[in-house]
Design an enzyme around this catalytic site. Structure first.
Site, short mmCIF file in Angstrom:
data_model
loop_
_atom_site.label_atom_id
_atom_site.label_comp_id
_atom_site.label_asym_id
_atom_site.label_seq_id
_atom_site.Cartn_x
_atom_site.Cartn_y
_atom_site.Cartn_z
CG ASP A 35 -2.08 0.99 1.06
OD1 ASP A 35 -2.14 1.68 0.02
OD2 ASP A 35 -2.92 1.08 1.98
CB SER A 36 0.40 4.35 -1.82
OG SER A 36 -0.87 4.69 -1.27
N GLY A 37 0.80 4.21 1.48
CA GLY A 37 0.97 5.13 2.60
C GLY A 37 -0.15 6.14 2.69
CE1 TYR B 278 -7.88 3.75 6.13
CE2 TYR B 278 -6.24 2.34 7.18
CZ TYR B 278 -7.51 2.87 7.14
OH TYR B 278 -8.41 2.53 8.10
CD GLN C 103 -9.97 7.24 -1.74
OE1 GLN C 103 -10.98 7.35 -1.02
NE2 GLN C 103 -8.95 6.43 -1.39
N GLY D 148 -11.16 4.27 0.43
CA GLY D 148 -12.09 5.17 1.11
C GLY D 148 -13.32 4.50 1.68
CG ASP E 1 -5.72 -4.88 2.68
OD1 ASP E 1 -6.34 -4.22 1.82
OD2 ASP E 1 -5.32 -4.38 3.75
CG HIS F 42 -8.75 -20.10 14.16
ND1 HIS F 42 -9.42 -21.23 13.72
CD2 HIS F 42 -9.67 -19.09 14.16
CE1 HIS F 42 -10.69 -20.91 13.49
NE2 HIS F 42 -10.86 -19.63 13.75
N1 PRF Z 1 -6.30 4.14 0.40
C1 PRF Z 1 -5.13 3.45 0.54
N2 PRF Z 1 -5.04 2.38 1.34
C2 PRF Z 1 -6.14 1.99 2.02
C3 PRF Z 1 -7.36 2.65 1.91
C4 PRF Z 1 -7.46 3.79 1.05
O1 PRF Z 1 -8.49 4.45 0.88
C5 PRF Z 1 -8.25 1.98 2.75
C6 PRF Z 1 -9.66 2.31 3.01
N3 PRF Z 1 -10.37 1.29 3.64
C7 PRF Z 1 -7.53 0.93 3.35
N4 PRF Z 1 -6.26 0.96 2.90
N5 PRF Z 1 -4.05 3.85 -0.12
#
Ligand code: PRF
Length: 376
Positions: free
Chosen positions: A92-94, A96, A194, A221, A271, A340
């Site tokens: 993931d890009s950061g 969130y 988004q 989002g 995830d 588990h």
């Molecule tokens: N953007 C990014 N990662 C995420 C989210 C997002 O909106 C979410 C939202 N549930 C989880 N992980 N980059």
């Protein structure tokens, strides 16, 4: 990256497919265990591979950038080598994680300035440097830098933020073109839809994201506090617009029920920290509902943790023993519960795949949703 559709459910929008990358195949629908800092918390890579057996795991740019830092990951030859995981990884890009920092960040057009949760130092993420960091981490699938809006979110903010996420996307794409792969295998790039909980914004965002013709697409989002029905309504709008012939990844979702409902709407990848985090708090997911293993009622229940026996821990240990480990706060309790829960989540998406291919997913899903909606 290749995406081959293998089957569709006749009574829902669920599909089964195979994604192929340089680190192997991913059978979808898939749940990706979360390994935020380069470890799925509490689970050895060997247990992960042999007992849980996911085709792909997820890690986080934000955390890996802060520690051990890209300098070390580059020296190690990328995250796969560093953590001894030769299957797929998605980062993931950061977007969130930075959003979760709430008071400790400032979002501007140029990027996000944030304060480290570790030592309070200041850092700046931009679409460009986040692409560079993800090249260095070396995951097979890397994500666009986006802004995840909170819930609730007023329409004007949601709209402005969505447009900024779109501009950031084009900056990510332009910059990636200048950055060669670092470790001899390729990386797929997924943009993120988004638009908060507004159908028109979601539709507009999905159209924009689809127009960039990436190899896969994500929905962000959601699962940020909105009612499940609103989440499903948004997923439905977005999936009806995102291309059929590319994977769709719903970020950070969710409960076992959320996962099945979103598979029915056409989502392929998920995830969530829920199976791992909740396990560490003594919450177990099963096909018949969730269990709080700390509850006194399990004190002398010597039946197996889960009669289904999806992973070896389910039948090798009793509920009473696992409860005891939690009561005395032993590490092994958290480990057993994590194995588990991940075993269960992976079983659930594998079973969903089987039923999609058999053509009876919808009936099975409705039965499972009812059955899992219980506290035992
Ligand atoms: N953007 C990014 N990662 C995420 C989210 C997002 O909106 C979410 C939202 N549930 C989880 N992980 N980059």
């Amino acid at each position: 990256m290749k995406f081959d559709l293998k089957g569709k459910d006749p009574l829902s929008k669920a599909r089964a497919a195979v994604i192929t990358t340089d680190h192997g195949t991913i059978e979808t629908p898939i749940f990706m265990p979360v390994g935020t800092v380069g470890t799925v918390k509490g689970v050895h890579q060997r247990e992960l591979k042999e007992d849980i057996n996911p085709d792909i795991i997820l890690s986080n740019t934000y955390h890996l950038y802060l520690r051990p830092h890209t300098k070390i990951l580059e020296k190690a030859g990328g995250l796969h080598k560093f953590m001894n995981w030769d299957r797929n990884i998605l980062t993931d890009s950061g977007g969130y994680q930075v959003y979760s920092l709430s008071d400790n960040r400032k979002i501007k057009e140029e990027g996000v300035r944030f304060k480290s949760h570790i030592d309070g130092s200041y850092h700046f993420f931009t679409p460009e440097n986040v692409m560079e960091i993800q090249r260095t981490i070396g995951a097979d699938i890397i994500m666009a830098f986006d802004e995840c809006t909170p819930y609730p979110c007023d329409y004007r903010y949601a709209k402005r933020s969505m447009h900024m996420t779109h501009r950031w996307l084009d900056r990510c794409i332009n910059h990636l073109e200048k950055l060669p792969f670092k470790y001899g295998y390729s990386q797929a790039f997924f943009p993120i839809v988004q638009g908060s909980t507004y159908k028109d914004l979601r539709a507009q965002s999905a159209e924009f994201i689809a127009s960039r013709d990436a190899v896969g697409n994500a929905i962000g989002g959601l699962s940020v506090g909105e009612p499940a029905e609103e989440m499903y309504a948004m997923t439905d709008v977005v999936c009806s617009i995102l291309p059929e012939d590319k994977p769709r990844y719903l970020m950070g979702v969710g409960t076992p029920i959320n996962i099945l409902e979103n598979i029915a709407l056409g989502v392929d990848m998920f995830d969530c920290v829920m199976p791992t985090r909740n396990a560490r708090n003594g919450m177990l997911f099963t096909a018949h509902g969730s269990i709080n293993i700390k509850n006194k009622k399990w004190e002398d229940d010597f039946s197996p943790i889960d009669e289904m026996g999806i992973t070896y821990v389910d039948t090798e240990y009793s509920k009473a023993y696992l409860r005891h480990l939690f009561t005395v706060n032993e590490l092994l309790g958290k480990q057993i519960a994590t194995i588990h829960n991940l075993g269960f989540y992976l079983w659930l998406t594998r079973e969903a795949r089987k039923h999609i291919l058999a053509g009876d997913f919808r009936t099975w899903k409705d039965m499972m949703v009812k059955q899992m909606d219980k506290r035992l």
